[in-house]
Design a protein around this motif. Sequence first.
Motif, mmCIF file in Angstrom:
data_model
loop_
_atom_site.group_PDB
_atom_site.id
_atom_site.type_symbol
_atom_site.label_atom_id
_atom_site.label_comp_id
_atom_site.label_asym_id
_atom_site.label_seq_id
_atom_site.Cartn_x
_atom_site.Cartn_y
_atom_site.Cartn_z
ATOM 1 N N GLN A 186 17.115 13.213 -35.708
ATOM 2 C CA GLN A 186 15.924 13.270 -34.864
ATOM 3 C C GLN A 186 15.086 14.516 -35.192
ATOM 4 O O GLN A 186 13.877 14.450 -35.370
ATOM 5 C CB GLN A 186 16.350 13.292 -33.390
ATOM 6 C CG GLN A 186 15.212 13.446 -32.411
ATOM 7 C CD GLN A 186 14.394 12.175 -32.290
ATOM 8 O OE1 GLN A 186 14.917 11.117 -31.999
ATOM 9 N NE2 GLN A 186 13.113 12.286 -32.530
ATOM 10 N N ARG A 188 4.610 4.331 -25.177
ATOM 11 C CA ARG A 188 5.754 3.539 -25.563
ATOM 12 C C ARG A 188 6.383 4.187 -26.794
ATOM 13 O O ARG A 188 5.662 4.688 -27.665
ATOM 14 C CB ARG A 188 5.285 2.129 -25.914
ATOM 15 C CG ARG A 188 6.291 1.027 -25.690
ATOM 16 C CD ARG A 188 5.543 -0.304 -25.617
ATOM 17 N NE ARG A 188 4.749 -0.538 -26.828
ATOM 18 C CZ ARG A 188 5.248 -1.092 -27.941
ATOM 19 N NH1 ARG A 188 6.494 -1.460 -27.984
ATOM 20 N NH2 ARG A 188 4.476 -1.313 -28.983
ATOM 21 N N SER A 189 7.672 4.197 -26.862
ATOM 22 C CA SER A 189 8.268 4.800 -28.050
ATOM 23 C C SER A 189 9.154 3.793 -28.763
ATOM 24 O O SER A 189 9.652 2.838 -28.168
ATOM 25 C CB SER A 189 9.058 6.057 -27.686
ATOM 26 O OG SER A 189 9.882 5.781 -26.586
ATOM 27 N N PHE A 190 9.304 4.005 -30.032
ATOM 28 C CA PHE A 190 10.118 3.132 -30.859
ATOM 29 C C PHE A 190 11.484 3.763 -31.044
ATOM 30 O O PHE A 190 11.592 4.968 -31.181
ATOM 31 C CB PHE A 190 9.472 2.951 -32.240
ATOM 32 C CG PHE A 190 8.062 2.468 -32.166
ATOM 33 C CD1 PHE A 190 7.781 1.105 -32.196
ATOM 34 C CD2 PHE A 190 7.018 3.375 -32.064
ATOM 35 C CE1 PHE A 190 6.479 0.663 -32.126
ATOM 36 C CE2 PHE A 190 5.713 2.930 -31.995
ATOM 37 C CZ PHE A 190 5.441 1.577 -32.017
ATOM 38 N N THR A 191 12.489 2.940 -31.031
ATOM 39 C CA THR A 191 13.835 3.466 -31.266
ATOM 40 C C THR A 191 14.407 2.833 -32.523
ATOM 41 O O THR A 191 14.424 1.615 -32.667
ATOM 42 C CB THR A 191 14.769 3.135 -30.089
ATOM 43 O OG1 THR A 191 13.973 2.666 -29.016
ATOM 44 C CG2 THR A 191 15.560 4.336 -29.664
ATOM 45 N N SER A 204 19.444 5.981 -33.475
ATOM 46 C CA SER A 204 19.467 7.057 -32.488
ATOM 47 C C SER A 204 18.163 7.852 -32.496
ATOM 48 O O SER A 204 18.016 8.818 -31.775
ATOM 49 C CB SER A 204 20.645 7.985 -32.783
ATOM 50 O OG SER A 204 20.469 8.570 -34.049
ATOM 51 N N ILE A 230 14.207 8.477 -31.891
ATOM 52 C CA ILE A 230 13.103 8.013 -31.044
ATOM 53 C C ILE A 230 11.797 8.542 -31.618
ATOM 54 O O ILE A 230 11.663 9.734 -31.911
ATOM 55 C CB ILE A 230 13.288 8.519 -29.605
ATOM 56 C CG1 ILE A 230 14.629 8.035 -29.044
ATOM 57 C CG2 ILE A 230 12.135 8.060 -28.730
ATOM 58 C CD1 ILE A 230 15.049 8.750 -27.797
ATOM 59 N N THR A 271 7.660 8.467 -30.811
ATOM 60 C CA THR A 271 6.628 8.071 -29.854
ATOM 61 C C THR A 271 5.441 7.467 -30.607
ATOM 62 O O THR A 271 5.306 7.642 -31.820
ATOM 63 C CB THR A 271 6.144 9.270 -29.043
ATOM 64 O OG1 THR A 271 5.560 10.201 -29.951
ATOM 65 C CG2 THR A 271 7.290 9.944 -28.319
#
Lengths: 289, 316
Positions: A4, A127-130, A133, A135, A137
């Motif tokens: 991340q 809304r965020s995309f995953t 693990s 993330i 935005t």
Amino acid sequence: MLVQFLINGIITGILYSLLAVGFALVYNTTRLFHIVAAAIYVFAAYMFYLFAVTFGMPVLVAAIVAITLTMGLSLLTDIAVYRPLKNRKASNNVAMIASIGMMTVIVNLLAMFFGNETKVIDNTIHRSFTLGSVIITTPQMWQLVVGGLVIAAFLVFIGMTSWGVRFRALSADSVLYETMGYNTAHTRTFVFLMSGAFIALASCLTVYDGGFDPHVGMDVLISAIVAMILGGTGRFGTCILGGITLGVLQSLAVYQFSSNWQNAVTFILLLILLFLRPQGIAGYKQRTV
Amino acid sequence: MEYLLHIGIMLCIYIILVLSTNLTVGMANLLTMCQAAFYGVGAYIGTYFLMQFNLPFVVIALIVMLATGLTSLIISYASVKLKGDYFILGTLGFQMVVYTILYNWVNVTRGPYGIPGIPSIKLLGIWSLTGIYAYFFFSLVLTVAVALLFSYLQRSFCGRMLKACQTDEPSSQASNQSIAKVKIGAFFISAAFAGMAGLVYASYVSYIDPTSFTFDESIFIITALFIGGVGSRVWGPIAGAAVVVILPELLRFVGLPDAVAANLRQVIYGLVLIVLMFVRPQGLLGDAKLKQEPTPPSVEKPAPAKTSPYTNCSKE
């Protein structure tokens, strides 16, 4: 968790790359320490705010208008300040002081009209995309996609056309450049328009989901300069290398220590690099500028 | 009246800062962007000694100057190693590192909370400086002393060596002069006096926090020097400091609308800076040649025989 941070670092790095290219376009061609870039960044942010929030235009239209206006301001800086100074054969130090003056004027005019307080363009939660693990935005997605595409386009442009060489030729010897049949004034116009566009794009992408005030420009500019030095001066592709390296390293510094020490890490890195390898990771070997 | 004295004291502090900058920027042509870092280091070290020990001013000043001078070794190393824009960037990096440390090392510097209640200076251990009048005269005397010292320094052997480095580094190196030593010395002195200005500031204001020692402050000092005149002996820096300190205060009385007064003052300051660079790029009282002209082929007649070839050196 580490992944991340790496992804965040790369996205920040893309923004740094855009800024570094914007600064390097001017620096590599004219050897000017273009401090007005700080004000240009802030100007773009406020124009974006003016059209998107005050006039309520769609975000995309507002961004395009803001970028166009900022390109105009960038060109205006050259025509109003740098070119006359160059014609008077002023040294680069003198041009830099005038540049500081110009930055002060623009930043404070903006502060007069818009106020000194922090402005926010869009503070809704996106809304965020995953992905596994990680993330990401929506604004980050925009930064990644638009920034990445523009950088790719720029690299192709520099690699496929003669412009990259022309910029270098202009910086090496402007008289000789003119003798070869090129128009110095046109090249400068092009350089400043493009520099304005890059800085404005980075500004719009950054401020969309973050607050800004009239005085953020300087810190941003310093990061851009560090990114340019890190990658290596004299070339353009290196700015992107430097920008992404800087973004990732800063992100790792946050991961390892805390966000307070992000800047210290950046600048200690800069000092070490300057001592050990002043031409940057992939720059031309040149010490005297 | 107290207002005027306050401006006077701040002016004195800035004169010391700009004079110290002029030693490196004006004489050796090394554009430093980190004078505020030395100013801050001096202020913080001075504060520590003022609060912990009951020492007379001279002792504290010497400790502060020595300590700040030692930190300048990083920059003088950079000045030997780096040229041109790289040196500017090195000093910029140093400035940012110092600021970040002052801001974030909360255990030691109290970071953004600042250090309040700094005791005032004690002259000779017993007589504590109280009141704005005492401070004004103290800083005035100090500034005059520093100005005389710098004026002497620049005329001295070291000053001439610096000037020689600026004019033609390879040939001064060829004449068996250690440029590194001269540069290290110049930075040591420059940083030491900036540190002393920090000490005076800390004890006068009796509260310091890192925001007084930012990169913007360094730029402010540099612009003051350029306004006054780079490379001129003493009067240039004094004039520059006077302009940047007094001009904003004068603009207070012009009757600008309150809401935008602070920003409008900055706008006017910026415009003055631009116009000055067009009209008088060497600064108000500057003599340094800042035009980048290729030196024309020498067509002058040889100097009359009776003047020694070294007399040119004394012409500032």
